[in-house]
Scaffold this active site. Structure first.
Site, mmCIF file in Angstrom:
data_model
loop_
_atom_site.group_PDB
_atom_site.id
_atom_site.type_symbol
_atom_site.label_atom_id
_atom_site.label_comp_id
_atom_site.label_asym_id
_atom_site.label_seq_id
_atom_site.Cartn_x
_atom_site.Cartn_y
_atom_site.Cartn_z
ATOM 1 N N PHE A 141 0.855 -1.187 0.000
ATOM 2 C CA PHE A 141 0.000 0.000 0.000
ATOM 3 C C PHE A 141 0.887 1.233 0.000
ATOM 4 C CE2 PHE A 141 -2.334 3.600 1.565
ATOM 5 C CZ PHE A 141 -3.461 3.546 0.763
ATOM 6 N N ASP A 226 9.277 2.863 2.263
ATOM 7 C CA ASP A 226 8.069 3.638 2.554
ATOM 8 C C ASP A 226 7.781 3.473 4.040
ATOM 9 O OD1 ASP A 226 5.554 4.645 3.013
ATOM 10 O OD2 ASP A 226 4.662 3.813 1.193
ATOM 11 N N LYS A 255 2.273 10.941 7.178
ATOM 12 C CA LYS A 255 1.421 10.697 8.342
ATOM 13 C C LYS A 255 1.888 11.445 9.595
ATOM 14 C CE LYS A 255 -1.306 6.940 6.750
ATOM 15 N NZ LYS A 255 -0.907 5.962 5.761
HETATM 16 C C1 LIG Z 1 -1.059 6.029 4.274
HETATM 17 C C2 LIG Z 1 0.073 5.474 3.466
HETATM 18 C C3 LIG Z 1 0.425 6.037 2.228
HETATM 19 C C4 LIG Z 1 -0.383 7.130 1.576
HETATM 20 O O1 LIG Z 1 -0.435 8.283 2.341
HETATM 21 P P1 LIG Z 1 -1.585 9.383 2.014
HETATM 22 O O2 LIG Z 1 -1.220 10.529 2.910
HETATM 23 O O3 LIG Z 1 -2.888 8.760 2.343
HETATM 24 O O4 LIG Z 1 -1.451 9.722 0.571
HETATM 25 C C5 LIG Z 1 1.517 5.508 1.572
HETATM 26 N N1 LIG Z 1 2.229 4.501 2.092
HETATM 27 C C6 LIG Z 1 1.927 3.932 3.277
HETATM 28 C C7 LIG Z 1 2.771 2.820 3.804
HETATM 29 C C8 LIG Z 1 0.829 4.391 3.996
HETATM 30 O O5 LIG Z 1 0.500 3.812 5.152
#
Ligand SMILES: *Cc1c(COP(=O)(O)O)cnc(C)c1O
Length: 403
Positions: A141, A226, A255
């Site tokens: 994700f 990520d 985040k």
């Molecule tokens: C939430 C998330 C994203 C995307 O972040 P947004 O601010 O919603 O665009 C990307 N990678 C990971 C691992 C995430 O948990």
């Protein structure tokens, strides 16, 4: 007074149904607790998908935001502003990297990492024009943009949104062999989550991140981590990669970097990588704005003390011990690290959604991921007592469902 049901009905009628929220309407929050419009209190065990690692209304973060709100909120990057240097240097020091590039949302930071990796591939590695490929993981994700959903293996995220961006190779998560087989001379990056959050808090086998690091170094490939959900204290370390003392070439952050106040994301890398981006080649009107920088600098200061990382590790040990005691009593398996757990509920008892709804009625807000898995990731400021109380409520729910 408008009732819960009226607010929900209007929200659902007048907005796209891209979410399926639990039927609770939150009005205010402090620390790890939220209050709904009818005055009921709930322990927040989702924490904005780890955006609220430092708690709702964290005094240091709110103070920084309010001071900045009153002085200067936006300049665009057409000019320098007085909050930028400290933010860039602070985040660079936290990640151990030379440079940062700020954006707003997580998906934008992932897009930034992809662009940087491709450009680095053409200009530094010498890949022929438009031939670069990036290796990504099954069940990843990374966000919701058209390029990112192009390499999602979740049918809901992916299907119906083509044509898809080429240049990605999807391999099995946790298998170094799978990456090795996918690598060729045009591979510029491996993009992965050091723990897969949305997939259900999947922790890769021990040593995997080290193997990925070694393979990327040997093959002259960028390792992009990520850490949008796993980073900034959640796992008991500053970054989930720290668990194996692995340093990726590119950190992708978001985040919690915005302290639960504003969207702030960034990538961090050394100058030999991030230096490939020249004026006009990438940007964002709001990226690195004064309010965002002031808030993120407060977050970076909080992490600088090490207190939150320690607390996540200690409370995480309690959480995992207490959850593991429920295995065989409605729980099939528990995964995770630090104050972050994916809990597989016996699918014959209930779906994750049903468990989340029942937990809500008991005063705990949590969210299912897929099938019968729920995730628990309360703000790191939660007390041990409250955390324990939440696990007791889960035990109650499981007992009710088994009865
Ligand atoms: C939430 C998330 C994203 C995307 O972040 P947004 O601010 O919603 O665009 C990307 N990678 C990971 C691992 C995430 O948990």
């Amino acid at each position: 007074m408008t009732t819960t049901n009226e607010l929900i009905e209007l929200s659902e009628r007048r907005s796209a149904h891209n979410y399926h929220p639990l039927p609770v309407v939150i009005r205010e929050a402090q620390g790890a607790w939220v209050v709904d419009v009818e005055g009921r209190r709930y322990l927040d065990c989702l924490a904005g998908y780890s955006s609220l690692n430092f708690g709702h209304g964290n005094p240091k973060i709110i103070e920084a935001a309010q001071a900045q709100l009153a002085r200067l909120t936006l300049t665009s990057r057409a000019f320098f502003h007085d909050q930028f240097a400290a933010f860039a240097a602070g985040l660079g020091d936290l990640t151990g990297k030379d440079m940062v590039l700020p954006m707003n949302t997580g998906a934008e930071a992932v897009e930034t990492a992809i662009k940087v990796a491709r450009k680095w591939g053409y200009e530094v590695k010498g890949v022929a024009a438009d031939q670069a490929n990036i290796i990504v993981m099954e069940d990843n994700f990374h966000g919701r943009t058209t390029t990112i959903v192009s390499f999602s293996t979740d049918p809901d995220a992916h299907d119906g949104f083509g044509p898809y961006t080429p240049g990605f190779r999807v391999v099995k998560y946790g298998s170094i062999e799978a990456i090795r087989e996918a690598v060729d001379a045009n591979t510029v990056a491996v993009l992965l989550e050091p723990i897969q959050g949305e997939a259900g808090v999947l922790v890769p086998p021990d040593g995997y991140l080290t193997q990925v690091r070694e393979l990327c170094t040997a093959e002259n490939i960028l390792m992009i981590a990520d850490e949008i959900q796993s980073g900034l204290g959640r796992t008991g370390d500053t970054f989930a990669c720290d668990h194996e003392n692995v340093v990726p070439d590119v950190y992708v952050l978001g985040k919690a970097l915005g302290g639960g106040v504003v969207p702030v994301s960034a990538i961090a890398a050394n100058a030999d990588v991030l230096g490939v981006i020249k004026p006009g080649q990438h940007g964002s009107t709001f990226g690195g704005n004064p309010l965002a920088c002031a808030v993120a600098s407060a977050v970076i200061d909080l992490l600088g003390t090490g207190e939150y990382q320690r607390r996540a590790a200690e409370l995480g040990a309690v959480l995992h011990e207490r959850l593991n005691a429920l295995v065989g009593r409605g729980v099939v398996a528990v995964r995770g690290r630090g104050l972050w757990a994916g809990v597989d509920i016996d699918p014959s008892l209930a779906t994750g959604r049903q468990v989340s709804e029942a937990l809500m009625r008991h005063g705990v807000l949590a969210k299912d991921t897929h099938g019968s898995t729920i995730r628990l990731a309360p703000p790191i400021v939660v007390t041990e007592e409250d955390l324990s109380w939440a696990v007791d409520r889960l035990a109650d729910v499981l007992a009710e469902l088994s009865a």
